[in-house]
Design a protein around this motif. Structure first.
Motif, PDB file in Angstrom:
ATOM      1  N   GLN A  55       0.710  -1.349  -0.088  1.00 48.02           N
ATOM      2  CA  GLN A  55       0.013  -0.020   0.169  1.00 48.02           C
ATOM      3  C   GLN A  55       0.800   1.134   0.017  1.00 48.02           C
ATOM      4  O   GLN A  55       0.533   2.382  -0.501  1.00 48.02           O
ATOM      5  N   ALA A  56       2.384   0.935   0.313  1.00 52.67           N
ATOM      6  CA  ALA A  56       3.184   2.391   0.178  1.00 52.67           C
ATOM      7  C   ALA A  56       3.841   2.309  -0.950  1.00 52.67           C
ATOM      8  O   ALA A  56       4.762   3.082  -0.977  1.00 52.67           O
ATOM      9  N   ASN A  57       3.610   1.532  -2.050  1.00 53.99           N
ATOM     10  CA  ASN A  57       4.203   1.431  -3.217  1.00 53.99           C
ATOM     11  C   ASN A  57       5.677   1.249  -3.289  1.00 53.99           C
ATOM     12  O   ASN A  57       6.429   1.798  -3.730  1.00 53.99           O
ATOM     13  N   GLY A  84       0.459   3.791   3.677  1.00 55.69           N
ATOM     14  CA  GLY A  84       0.477   2.257   3.857  1.00 55.69           C
ATOM     15  C   GLY A  84      -0.201   1.871   5.044  1.00 55.69           C
ATOM     16  O   GLY A  84      -0.888   0.634   5.079  1.00 55.69           O
ATOM     17  N   PHE A  85       0.010   2.407   6.098  1.00 58.67           N
ATOM     18  CA  PHE A  85      -0.749   2.023   7.441  1.00 58.67           C
ATOM     19  C   PHE A  85      -1.978   2.593   7.392  1.00 58.67           C
ATOM     20  O   PHE A  85      -2.793   2.433   8.401  1.00 58.67           O
ATOM     21  N   GLN A  86      -2.462   3.384   6.528  1.00 61.53           N
ATOM     22  CA  GLN A  86      -3.837   4.087   6.604  1.00 61.53           C
ATOM     23  C   GLN A  86      -4.005   5.095   7.643  1.00 61.53           C
ATOM     24  O   GLN A  86      -5.096   5.043   8.204  1.00 61.53           O
ATOM     25  N   LEU A  87      -2.802   5.941   8.058  1.00 58.23           N
ATOM     26  CA  LEU A  87      -3.016   6.686   9.174  1.00 58.23           C
ATOM     27  C   LEU A  87      -3.733   7.964   9.138  1.00 58.23           C
ATOM     28  O   LEU A  87      -3.850   8.601   7.950  1.00 58.23           O
ATOM     29  N   LEU A 124      -2.421   6.304  -1.456  1.00 58.71           N
ATOM     30  CA  LEU A 124      -1.355   6.973  -1.865  1.00 58.71           C
ATOM     31  C   LEU A 124      -1.309   7.385  -3.166  1.00 58.71           C
ATOM     32  O   LEU A 124      -0.896   8.316  -3.800  1.00 58.71           O
ATOM     33  N   ASN A 125      -1.950   6.505  -4.277  1.00 62.52           N
ATOM     34  CA  ASN A 125      -2.070   6.732  -5.699  1.00 62.52           C
ATOM     35  C   ASN A 125      -2.947   8.026  -5.732  1.00 62.52           C
ATOM     36  O   ASN A 125      -2.454   8.834  -6.746  1.00 62.52           O
ATOM     37  N   LYS A 126      -3.781   8.105  -5.339  1.00 62.66           N
ATOM     38  CA  LYS A 126      -4.827   9.369  -5.324  1.00 62.66           C
ATOM     39  C   LYS A 126      -4.045  10.490  -4.837  1.00 62.66           C
ATOM     40  O   LYS A 126      -4.236  11.625  -5.575  1.00 62.66           O
ATOM     41  N   GLY A 137       5.480  17.018  -8.095  1.00 63.39           N
ATOM     42  CA  GLY A 137       6.084  15.803  -7.907  1.00 63.39           C
ATOM     43  C   GLY A 137       5.277  14.696  -7.424  1.00 63.39           C
ATOM     44  O   GLY A 137       3.837  14.878  -7.379  1.00 63.39           O
ATOM     45  N   THR A 138       5.698  13.709  -6.687  1.00 61.40           N
ATOM     46  CA  THR A 138       4.877  12.838  -6.120  1.00 61.40           C
ATOM     47  C   THR A 138       5.710  11.989  -4.833  1.00 61.40           C
ATOM     48  O   THR A 138       6.789  12.477  -4.585  1.00 61.40           O
ATOM     49  N   ILE A 139       4.866  11.599  -3.951  1.00 55.26           N
ATOM     50  CA  ILE A 139       5.306  10.926  -2.833  1.00 55.26           C
ATOM     51  C   ILE A 139       6.593   9.794  -2.934  1.00 55.26           C
ATOM     52  O   ILE A 139       7.714   9.710  -2.654  1.00 55.26           O
ATOM     53  N   THR A 140       5.598   9.047  -4.077  1.00 54.32           N
ATOM     54  CA  THR A 140       6.773   7.865  -4.443  1.00 54.32           C
ATOM     55  C   THR A 140       7.807   8.246  -5.199  1.00 54.32           C
ATOM     56  O   THR A 140       8.986   7.519  -5.342  1.00 54.32           O
ATOM     57  N   ALA A 141       7.994   9.183  -6.021  1.00 58.85           N
ATOM     58  CA  ALA A 141       8.978   9.642  -6.942  1.00 58.85           C
ATOM     59  C   ALA A 141      10.095  10.240  -6.002  1.00 58.85           C
ATOM     60  O   ALA A 141      11.248  10.326  -6.661  1.00 58.85           O
TER      61      ALA A 141
END
Length: 143
Positions: A55-57, A84-87, A124-126, A137-141
């Motif tokens: 979920q955290a990619n 990923g933890f859905q905090l 995370l994707n949204k 940018g993005t969190i994952t990048a």
């Protein structure tokens, strides 16, 4: 006995030398161990490492290294783990502080959008789509 932050700051600012306060307040210093907190969150949330990592990619290798303490996640990767933890926003703030990072700051545009996404319960994707839409940018990048 643990001192309040204001008391510690007062002692530090009025000291004539570092030795004067370093030994007297050393029991109050916080040592950040992200892996310990991640494992603690697994127990609190009743989740598995593999689910949080997915979920955290994150790649499985990198994710497990974070949980095992072999690597320290950056602030953006810590935020990804929070998704990923859905905090909640409050839980994310606690996670960032407990892992040695600054909490989300409403006056920073990137952080403001992440705050909005957390409150809206975006995944995370949204959230990455929202950040990208605003040219941030993005969190994952991020590293």
């Amino acid at each position: 006995m643990e001192q309040k932050t204001e008391e510690l700051l007062n002692e530090i600012t009025h000291a004539k030398g570092a030795d004067q306060f370093m030994t007297s307040i050393e029991s109050n210093f916080v040592h950040f161990e992200p892996a310990e907190y991640l494992v603690e969150l697994l127990h609190i949330k009743g989740l598995t490492k593999s689910l949080v990592i997915r979920q955290a990619n994150l790649t499985p290798t990198t994710g497990y290294q974070y949980f095992d303490g072999k690597r320290r996640p950056s602030r953006s990767r810590t935020i990804a783990l929070g998704f990923g933890f859905q905090l909640t926003l409050t839980e994310m703030t606690t996670m960032l502080k407990r892992t040695g990072y600054a909490p989300l700051y409403a006056k920073d545009e990137w952080d403001a959008l992440v705050i909005f996404a957390l409150v809206q319960r975006f995944d995370l994707n949204k959230t990455d789509d929202l950040l990208f839409q605003y040219g941030l940018g993005t969190i994952t990048a991020a590293n």
